[in-house]
Write a protein that holds these residues in place. Sequence first.
Motif, mmCIF file in Angstrom:
data_model
loop_
_atom_site.group_PDB
_atom_site.id
_atom_site.type_symbol
_atom_site.label_atom_id
_atom_site.label_comp_id
_atom_site.label_asym_id
_atom_site.label_seq_id
_atom_site.Cartn_x
_atom_site.Cartn_y
_atom_site.Cartn_z
ATOM 1 N N ALA A 131 28.256 -16.252 -13.470
ATOM 2 C CA ALA A 131 27.306 -16.888 -12.554
ATOM 3 C C ALA A 131 28.014 -17.552 -11.375
ATOM 4 C CB ALA A 131 26.465 -17.910 -13.309
ATOM 5 N N PHE A 132 29.177 -18.136 -11.631
ATOM 6 C CA PHE A 132 29.906 -18.840 -10.576
ATOM 7 C C PHE A 132 30.748 -17.905 -9.715
ATOM 8 C CE2 PHE A 132 28.728 -22.588 -12.855
ATOM 9 C CZ PHE A 132 28.838 -23.644 -11.971
ATOM 10 N N THR A 133 31.314 -16.869 -10.332
ATOM 11 C CA THR A 133 32.291 -16.036 -9.623
ATOM 12 C C THR A 133 31.774 -14.647 -9.266
ATOM 13 O OG1 THR A 133 33.253 -15.084 -11.635
ATOM 14 C CG2 THR A 133 34.138 -17.208 -10.876
ATOM 15 N N HIS A 134 30.647 -14.263 -9.878
ATOM 16 C CA HIS A 134 30.115 -12.907 -9.707
ATOM 17 C C HIS A 134 31.107 -11.856 -10.195
ATOM 18 C CE1 HIS A 134 26.857 -14.690 -7.400
ATOM 19 N NE2 HIS A 134 27.764 -15.274 -6.624
ATOM 20 N N SER A 135 31.916 -12.245 -11.157
ATOM 21 C CA SER A 135 32.897 -11.329 -11.733
ATOM 22 C C SER A 135 32.784 -11.369 -13.246
ATOM 23 C CB SER A 135 34.316 -11.719 -11.314
ATOM 24 O OG SER A 135 35.269 -10.870 -11.914
ATOM 25 N N ALA A 136 32.551 -10.213 -13.837
ATOM 26 C CA ALA A 136 32.456 -10.148 -15.292
ATOM 27 C C ALA A 136 33.856 -10.184 -15.897
ATOM 28 C CB ALA A 136 31.732 -8.875 -15.695
ATOM 29 N N GLY A 137 33.919 -10.308 -17.200
ATOM 30 C CA GLY A 137 35.210 -10.317 -17.875
ATOM 31 C C GLY A 137 35.636 -11.713 -18.267
ATOM 32 N N ASP A 138 36.618 -11.767 -19.162
ATOM 33 C CA ASP A 138 37.083 -13.042 -19.698
ATOM 34 C C ASP A 138 37.938 -13.818 -18.716
ATOM 35 O OD1 ASP A 138 35.818 -12.375 -22.070
ATOM 36 O OD2 ASP A 138 37.623 -11.431 -22.899
ATOM 37 N N GLY A 139 38.575 -13.120 -17.789
ATOM 38 C CA GLY A 139 39.421 -13.807 -16.822
ATOM 39 C C GLY A 139 39.739 -12.914 -15.644
ATOM 40 N N HIS A 140 40.018 -13.516 -14.516
ATOM 41 C CA HIS A 140 40.514 -12.749 -13.372
ATOM 42 C C HIS A 140 41.293 -13.675 -12.455
ATOM 43 C CE1 HIS A 140 36.818 -14.322 -11.409
ATOM 44 N NE2 HIS A 140 37.484 -14.160 -10.269
ATOM 45 N N ALA A 141 42.164 -13.082 -11.677
ATOM 46 C CA ALA A 141 43.018 -13.839 -10.759
ATOM 47 C C ALA A 141 42.615 -13.541 -9.321
ATOM 48 C CB ALA A 141 44.479 -13.457 -10.972
ATOM 49 N N VAL A 142 42.754 -14.560 -8.475
ATOM 50 C CA VAL A 142 42.570 -14.400 -7.032
ATOM 51 C C VAL A 142 43.895 -14.803 -6.395
ATOM 52 C CG1 VAL A 142 41.167 -14.977 -5.021
ATOM 53 C CG2 VAL A 142 40.138 -15.032 -7.311
ATOM 54 N N PRO A 143 44.817 -13.851 -6.259
ATOM 55 C CA PRO A 143 46.164 -14.200 -5.779
ATOM 56 C C PRO A 143 46.187 -14.913 -4.441
ATOM 57 C CG PRO A 143 46.177 -12.009 -6.746
ATOM 58 C CD PRO A 143 44.743 -12.429 -6.672
ATOM 59 N N ALA A 144 45.320 -14.509 -3.508
ATOM 60 C CA ALA A 144 45.339 -15.134 -2.182
ATOM 61 C C ALA A 144 44.989 -16.611 -2.247
ATOM 62 C CB ALA A 144 44.381 -14.410 -1.246
ATOM 63 N N ALA A 145 44.152 -16.973 -3.223
ATOM 64 C CA ALA A 145 43.752 -18.372 -3.403
ATOM 65 C C ALA A 145 44.590 -19.085 -4.456
ATOM 66 C CB ALA A 145 42.282 -18.451 -3.789
ATOM 67 N N ARG A 146 45.523 -18.364 -5.072
ATOM 68 C CA ARG A 146 46.370 -18.926 -6.141
ATOM 69 C C ARG A 146 45.522 -19.549 -7.243
ATOM 70 N NH1 ARG A 146 51.411 -21.674 -2.723
ATOM 71 N NH2 ARG A 146 51.842 -19.838 -1.456
ATOM 72 N N THR A 147 44.491 -18.827 -7.637
ATOM 73 C CA THR A 147 43.512 -19.368 -8.579
ATOM 74 C C THR A 147 43.241 -18.381 -9.708
ATOM 75 O OG1 THR A 147 42.443 -20.643 -6.827
ATOM 76 C CG2 THR A 147 41.160 -20.264 -8.825
ATOM 77 N N LEU A 148 43.168 -18.915 -10.928
ATOM 78 C CA LEU A 148 42.762 -18.158 -12.105
ATOM 79 C C LEU A 148 41.394 -18.639 -12.551
ATOM 80 C CD1 LEU A 148 45.980 -18.485 -14.326
ATOM 81 C CD2 LEU A 148 45.571 -16.888 -12.462
ATOM 82 N N HIS A 149 40.533 -17.731 -12.943
ATOM 83 C CA HIS A 149 39.234 -18.061 -13.507
ATOM 84 C C HIS A 149 39.210 -17.512 -14.925
ATOM 85 C CE1 HIS A 149 37.453 -19.205 -9.575
ATOM 86 N NE2 HIS A 149 38.275 -18.276 -9.105
ATOM 87 N N VAL A 150 39.049 -18.389 -15.914
ATOM 88 C CA VAL A 150 39.126 -17.963 -17.310
ATOM 89 C C VAL A 150 38.048 -18.633 -18.143
ATOM 90 C CG1 VAL A 150 41.612 -17.524 -17.214
ATOM 91 C CG2 VAL A 150 40.781 -19.777 -17.898
ATOM 92 N N VAL A 151 37.695 -17.963 -19.227
ATOM 93 C CA VAL A 151 36.767 -18.501 -20.213
ATOM 94 C C VAL A 151 37.555 -19.332 -21.223
ATOM 95 C CG1 VAL A 151 35.130 -17.898 -22.044
ATOM 96 C CG2 VAL A 151 35.176 -16.578 -19.912
ATOM 97 N N ALA A 152 36.972 -20.431 -21.679
ATOM 98 C CA ALA A 152 37.658 -21.368 -22.576
ATOM 99 C C ALA A 152 37.673 -20.845 -24.003
ATOM 100 C CB ALA A 152 36.982 -22.736 -22.516
ATOM 101 N N PHE A 153 38.644 -20.004 -24.309
ATOM 102 C CA PHE A 153 38.800 -19.486 -25.655
ATOM 103 C C PHE A 153 39.586 -20.457 -26.522
ATOM 104 C CE2 PHE A 153 38.312 -15.381 -23.355
ATOM 105 C CZ PHE A 153 37.166 -14.956 -24.027
#
Length: 217
Positions: free
Chosen positions: A68-90
């Motif tokens: 909902a926040f990132t519009h990206s499915a999956g457990d995690g993804h990286a945005v290298p240009a922003a130096r940011t990781l988006h992950v689910v709290a496993f």
Amino acid sequence: VDENVDIRFSAGAAKLTITTVANADYKRLVSKKIVVARGLDKAFGALKTNGSTEVRVVIYPNAETKRAFTHSAGDGHAVPAARTLHVVAFDEKPLERLIAHEATHIYTHQLWGPPGSAFMGEGFAVWVSGQYGGVELPDWKTKLTKRTPLATLLGVQFRRLPEGETYPQAGLVVGAIIDRFGAAILRDRLWFVTPDNWQAACDRLGIRVGELEKALH
């Protein structure tokens, strides 16, 4: 979202900010701090390089919130240009490995540069995390139901074929290269190589395609 909570600290050479969203519990965030740091340290250590970097890790309570926040499915993804990781709290171990995989993308882009192929970028990240889909990387040799020609994996089909097929194979091949030559040679001689120049780069190292494909068996 009522409030985002940030924790800032250093993990080795990395300056880190952890952010939780969607009413995340502050105590739960603190409990993830060491796990996140271990994942980052594993990724950074695998690069065998000097340097410092800055990373932001955004932790979501579940995959639905992340999407909902990132519009990206999956457990995690990286945005290298922003130096940011988006992950689910496993739980601890899966989160550490997920962080290691995604952080590898951030660190390599910052300290090595973008890879010449998706095969190389994802293969190295899978190798660093030591697994794919919760299955240890060596176990994929017997778990694979299909083995794709290396020429196909190196090209645009890598992103078109099922991830569960391409990622473990890439990890096994990259692992075989590192076992033989080390991560520094992979970085300096193969990391930037495009699919069109792959054969020539391997010839210079004395690698045959058939040798690499043996890593899948």
